[in-house]
Design an enzyme around this catalytic site. Structure first.
Site, PDB file in Angstrom:
ATOM      1  N   ASP A  69     -39.054 -45.972  -8.280  1.00  0.00           N
ATOM      2  CA  ASP A  69     -38.420 -45.524  -9.517  1.00  0.00           C
ATOM      3  C   ASP A  69     -38.520 -46.692 -10.493  1.00  0.00           C
ATOM      4  O   ASP A  69     -38.838 -47.829 -10.111  1.00  0.00           O
ATOM      5  CB  ASP A  69     -36.968 -45.089  -9.281  1.00  0.00           C
ATOM      6  CG  ASP A  69     -36.485 -44.176 -10.425  1.00  0.00           C
ATOM      7  OD1 ASP A  69     -37.112 -44.177 -11.507  1.00  0.00           O
ATOM      8  OD2 ASP A  69     -35.468 -43.466 -10.244  1.00  0.00           O
TER       9      ASP A  69
HETATM   10  C1  BGC Z   1     -35.586 -42.015 -13.468  1.00  0.00           C
HETATM   11  C2  BGC Z   1     -36.798 -41.281 -12.933  1.00  0.00           C
HETATM   12  C3  BGC Z   1     -37.866 -41.235 -13.984  1.00  0.00           C
HETATM   13  C4  BGC Z   1     -38.196 -42.636 -14.437  1.00  0.00           C
HETATM   14  C5  BGC Z   1     -39.252 -42.700 -15.511  1.00  0.00           C
HETATM   15  C6  BGC Z   1     -35.947 -43.344 -14.069  1.00  0.00           C
HETATM   16  O1  BGC Z   1     -34.875 -43.881 -14.756  1.00  0.00           O
HETATM   17  O2  BGC Z   1     -34.642 -42.179 -12.454  1.00  0.00           O
HETATM   18  O3  BGC Z   1     -36.432 -39.991 -12.534  1.00  0.00           O
HETATM   19  O4  BGC Z   1     -39.000 -40.574 -13.489  1.00  0.00           O
HETATM   20  O5  BGC Z   1     -37.027 -43.238 -14.953  1.00  0.00           O
HETATM   21  O6  BGC Z   1     -38.771 -42.233 -16.709  1.00  0.00           O
END
Ligand code: BGC
Length: 748
Positions: A287
Site C-alpha cells: 500500500d
Molecule cells: C490506499 C489504497 C490506495 C492507495 C493509492 C492508499 O492510501 O489505502 O487503497 O490504492 O492509497 O491511492
C-alpha cells in the site's frame, strides 16, 4: 532554332542523370533490413512463467531493481514521459523499454476509475462495492469489474488498484463502502468475479488490503492481535477465495501490523499463507507508503514498493551486491512481476487510449444499483408507488433535489462537471470532501409521477419538513452518511440530526418512505415510524434512476444485506473503535525514510471476538438485531420446499424455489451450515448462495454446491483445513434469520 537540340540534349542528359542517380541509389542503398525476429518471450504459446524467465535472463541488475518500485505519485506530478500515456494515476513502475516490457501504470479503481477529472476525462461511477455485494450477483460482480477494466484501459492504465475485500469486522470503519460486507464467502466469491472481470480487459487486477486492515483510525500504527485459526477462518478466508478463484495478478499488503509485524514485511501473511499455502503466483505490492524495510520486507515476500522508492531502490541493489539479498530472491520478485504482466495480457495487448462509452456505463451502473438496493421495510405494501394515485409528493433532505452522495478517499470517482453541491467545481474532486453525483432523485421521482406536484424540502429544519410532509400524499426522506478512507465513523447514528428529521416527518405523515444513502449499517431509533425503508447505499452515476425505478415498481427490489444492522452500537464486539495515542496518530505516516523505517509507535487492538464477525457474533452472543445479514424484502413472495442434501466430495444442496406472488422477481437463496459441536464454531455460517430469477407463480429446482472448505475448520496444528467428522445441519432460506429448510448429513 537552337534551343530544341540543346533542350533535347538537356532532356537526354537529364534522363541519363536520373537513371544514373537511380542506379547509383540502387547500388548505394543498403539492403532493406530484415524484420527483427520477435523476442522469444513474445511467443504466446509459452506459459507466462516461461516467458518471464526469458526476459529475466536478459535483464541487468539495474533493470531488475527498477521494476521493484514506483517513481512517485503521477497524480501529484506534472506530466512526464512516464505518466504521459495514461491519465495520471497514483503509481508507476518503469518497465524494461529496451526489451519491450511496458511500464505498469496504476490507478485506483474501487468503484470506477479515480482521478479522471484532473485531465478533464470522465469515468463511470458504479454504485459502491457494498451495493454490488448487496446484489449477491456473481454476473453483476463480473460486469462491475469488466467495466472498470475497460475504462482503465481507455484512460491508458494497465493496472487496477481496486479489489478491496477486507471484511466488515468493524462497521464504523470509514472504508466499508469499498468492501463487500461481513461474510468471507460472500465477499470472497464476489471480489473474485470482479477481478476476473477487470483482468478480462487486459488490465492487471489487484486484491487489497492484505490483511486485517479493518479500521482506519491509526491504520499505519495499529497492531492487530488475532489467532491463526480465527484469522484464516474470517478475514483471510475472503482473500483465500479471491486468490484461488479470481486469480488476481497482484495483492496489495496493508498499512497495519498483524501480530507484531507490518503486513508488508510479515512472513506469515506473505510467504507462508499467500504464496505457499494459497500458491499465489502473482506479485505483492505495498500500500502507498506501507513499506518499512529493504531486506526484511524482501525476505518476507514483498515484491514491489509503491509509490516511491524509500527501500526497494539503491539500498536494494547494494544489498544484492553485498549478498545480503540473494540473486535468487531478487529474481523471484522480478519473475513474479513479469509473469503477472504476461498472464494479465498487458504485454500482448498494449494499452491504447480510447473514449469510454458513458451511456453504456450509466446503464451498467444503474442495473447494478437496481440489483443491490435493499427493501428493509414495506408496511401495508406502501411500495411500489402508484403514480396515478399521487397528487402531491414531497421529497426531503440529502440534497435530493440535485444529487446523491458518493464514497470518498482514494476510491473517489470524479463526477462529470464536478460536485453537484455548491460551490460546484468542474473536473477534479478533493481529498476528503463530500462529493455529490449529479443524479437527482427529485427529477427521477417527478419523471415517474408526471401528473403529481413534486416539491423539495432541504430537511434542515425538521419542523418545516414535517409541515411539508403533512400537506403531501407521501413524503420521501433521503438520509445519508458520508464515509471516506482515512477516518472512521464516530458511531453508527445518522449525522446532521437526520434521526430527528425522519422521526418528525414520519410522525406528520404515516406514508413516509425513507431512502438511505450509506456505506455501512446505521441505527434507526425511528424504525417503527415510516411505512417503508430502502437502503440505496452510495448509488453511483445513475443512482437516482435506479431508486426511482424501485420506488415506482419498474424494478422489483432483490438486494439483501451483506452486513448486519445492529440495534445499537452497544451490541458490537468492540464498544468503540480504538483510537491511536497522539504519537501514533499521523495519517500520512512519518516524515522521513529513517522514521518510516521505524514506523509509528504501535498500539494494540485485539480481535478477541476472533471468527465471530457480523452475524456470527450476534448469533453466538444471542443479540437481537435490527435487520439481519442476508435480509431483504421484495414486491413478491417466495416459498422454499423439497430440500435434498447429497453428501460427497462436494455436498450438493437441492431445493425448490417458488415465486408465490404476482410479480416477477429475483430471490437470493442462502445456504448455511451448522457445524458439529466439536468444531466450537458460531451457530451457523454461510456456505453458498444463488440468485434466481423467477416469473410470477414460477418455480425452479435450485442446486447449490458447497466447497468442502466452507464446511471445514482451520486446524492450526496441521496448518490446513480440516473437515471434522460429525453431524452438519444444512439450512436454506431467504435470510440468515429465516431458514425454513433444514437437513442433517453425517460426515464420517
Ligand atoms: C490506499 C489504497 C490506495 C492507495 C493509492 C492508499 O492510501 O489505502 O487503497 O490504492 O492509497 O491511492
Amino acid at each position: 532554332m537552337m534551343y530544341r537540340p540543346i533542350c533535347r540534349h538537356f532532356a537526354v542528359f537529364a534522363l541519363l542523370l536520373a537513371s544514373l542517380c537511380l542506379a547509383c541509389s540502387l547500388v548505394a542503398q543498403p539492403p532493406a533490413p530484415k524484420p527483427a525476429a520477435p523476442s522469444p518471450w513474445m511467443n504466446a504459446s509459452l506459459s507466462p512463467d516461461e516467458r518471464a524467465d526469458l526476459v529475466l535472463k536478459e535483464m541487468t541488475l539495474d533493470e531488475k531493481v527498477a521494476l521493484l518500485h514506483g517513481v512517485g505519485m503521477p497524480t501529484d506530478d506534472p506530466v512526464t514521459p512516464e505518466n504521459a500515456p495514461s491519465n495520471r494515476g497514483v503509481g508507476y513502475a518503469v518497465g524494461v523499454p529496451r526489451l519491450g516490457i511496458p511500464g505498469i501504470d496504476m490507478s485506483d479503481a474501487a468503484y470506477g476509475v479515480r482521478s479522471s477529472g484532473i485531465n478533464g476525462r470522465y469515468s463511470t461511477a458504479l454504485p459502491a462495492n457494498v451495493a454490488a455485494a448487496a446484489s449477491w450477483d456473481v454476473d453483476a460482480a463480473y460486469e462491475y469489474g469488466a467495466l472498470i477494466g475497460r475504462e482503465l484501459r481507455a484512460q491508458g492504465f494497465n493496472m487496477s488498484l481496486g479489489g478491496g475485500v477486507n471484511i466488515t469486522r468493524e462497521p464504523r470503519n470509514g472504508r466499508t463502502f469499498e468492501y463487500l460486507g461481513e461474510d468471507s464467502v460472500l465477499a470472497g466469491t464476489l471480489v473474485a468475479k470482479l477481478i476476473e472481470g477487470t483482468q478480462s480487459a487486459h488490465v492487471i487486477g489487484d486484491l487489497k488490503h492484505y490483511a486485517l486492515n479493518d479500521q482506519e483510525s491509526g491504520r499505519t500504527a495499529v497492531d492487530i492481535a488475532i489467532g491463526k485459526r480465527a484469522a484464516r477462518e474470517s478475514d483471510l478466508l475472503a482473500f483465500e477465495i479471491a486468490v484461488t478463484k479470481g486469480h488476481p495478478a497482484a495483492v496489495m499488503c496493508s498499512y497495519n501490523r498483524v501480530n507484531g509485524d507490518f503486513a508488508c514485511e510479515n512472513d506469515y501473511l506473505l510467504n507462508q499463507v499467500l504464496k505457499k499455502s494459497w500458491k499465489f503466483p502473482g506479485f505483492v505490492i505495498s500500500d502507498w507508503g506501507a513499506t518499512h524495510s529493504t531486506e526484511k520486507a524482501s525476505a518476507a515476500g514483498l515484491d514491489n514498493e509503491q509509490p516511491g522508492d524509500f527501500f526497494f531502490n539503491a539500498k536494494f541493489k547494494a544489498a544484492v551486491q553485498a549478498g545480503r539479498i540473494s540473486t535468487a530472491e531478487l529474481d523471484e520478485h522480478v519473475h513474479r512481476i513479469l509473469r503477472s504482466m504476461f498472464a494479465a495480457g498487458v504485454i500482448d495487448h498494449p494499452r491504447q487510449r480510447s473514449v469510454i462509452d458513458p451511456f453504456a456505463g450509466f446503464e451498467t451502473a444503474r442495473k447494478i444499483e437496481e440489483g443491490g438496493i435493499v427493501l428493509l421495510k414495506n408496511e401495508k405494501a406502501a411500495l411500489p408507488l402508484n403514480a396515478a394515485k399521487l397528487n402531491r409528493i414531497v421529497v426531503i433532505g440529502s440534497h435530493s433535489d440535485v444529487g446523491m452522495i458518493s464514497g470518498g478517499g482514494s476510491a473517489q470517482v470524479d463526477p462529470i462537471g464536478g460536485n453537484a453541491i455548491k460551490p460546484a467545481g468542474k473536473g477534479a474532486t478533493h481529498w476528503q470532501e463530500e462529493i455529490w453525483f449529479p443524479s437527482s432523485p427529485l427529477k427521477a421521482i417527478q419523471a415517474r409521477a408526471p401528473k403529481a406536484t413534486v416539491t423539495y424540502d432541504p430537511g434542515t429544519d425538521p419542523a418545516a419538513a414535517a409541515t411539508a410532509a403533512k400537506n403531501a400524499d407521501i413524503a420521501i426522506v433521503f438520509a445519508y452518511e458520508w464515509e471516506s478512507e482515512g477516518m472512521d465513523l464516530p458511531n453508527l447514528s445518522l449525522p446532521h440530526h437526520q434521526d430527528e428529521l425522519i422521526a418528525a416527518v414520519a410522525a406528520a405523515n404515516p406514508r413516509t418512505i425513507v431512502v438511505l444513502e450509506t456505506g455501512t449499517p446505521v441505527t434507526m431509533p425511528w424504525v417503527n415510524a415510516p411505512a417503508a425503508i430502502l437502503e440505496a447505499w452510495f448509488a453511483g452515476s445513475d443512482g437516482a434512476s435506479a431508486v426511482g425505478n424501485v420506488l415506482f415498481g419498474t424494478v422489483n427490489p432483490s438486494g439483501k444485506l451483506p452486513n448486519t444492522f445492529p440495534k445499537s452500537e452497544a451490541d458490537l464486539p468492540h464498544p468503540t473503535v480504538t483510537q491511536p495515542p497522539p504519537e501514533s496518530d499521523h495519517f500520512d505516516g512519518p516524515a522521513s525514510p529513517e522514521q518510516w523505517a521505524k514506523g509509528l509507535p504501535p498500539f494494540p487492538v485485539a480481535y478477541n471476538e476472533g471468527v465471530k464477525v457480523g452475524y456470527k457474533w450476534y448469533d453466538a452472543e444471542k443479540k437481537p438485531v435490527l435487520f439481519p445479514f442476508g435480509f431483504g424484502l421484495s414486491y413478491t413472495t417466495y416459498a422454499y420446499s423439497d430440500l435434498k442434501v447429497t453428501p460427497g466430495a462436494t455436498v450438493k444442496v437441492t431445493f425448490t424455489l417458488a415465486n408465490t406472488g404476482a410479480r416477477a422477481g429475483a430471490e437470493i437463496a442462502e445456504v448455511y451450515a451448522a457445524l458439529p459441536a466439536a468444531a466450537q464454531e458460531p451457530p451457523k455460517r454461510l456456505v453458498g448462495f444463488a440468485k434466481v430469477k423467477l416469473d410470477a407463480k414460477a418455480k425452479q429446482t435450485v442446486t447449490v454446491e458447497i466447497d468442502p472448505k466452507y464446511l471445514s475448520i482451520f486446524d492450526e496444528a496441521k496448518n490446513d483445513w480440516s473437515l471434522l467428522p460429525g453431524d452438519y445441519t444444512i439450512l436454506v432460506g431467504g435470510s440468515s434469520q429465516d431458514l425454513p429448510l433444514k437437513a442433517t448429513i453425517n460426515v464420517k
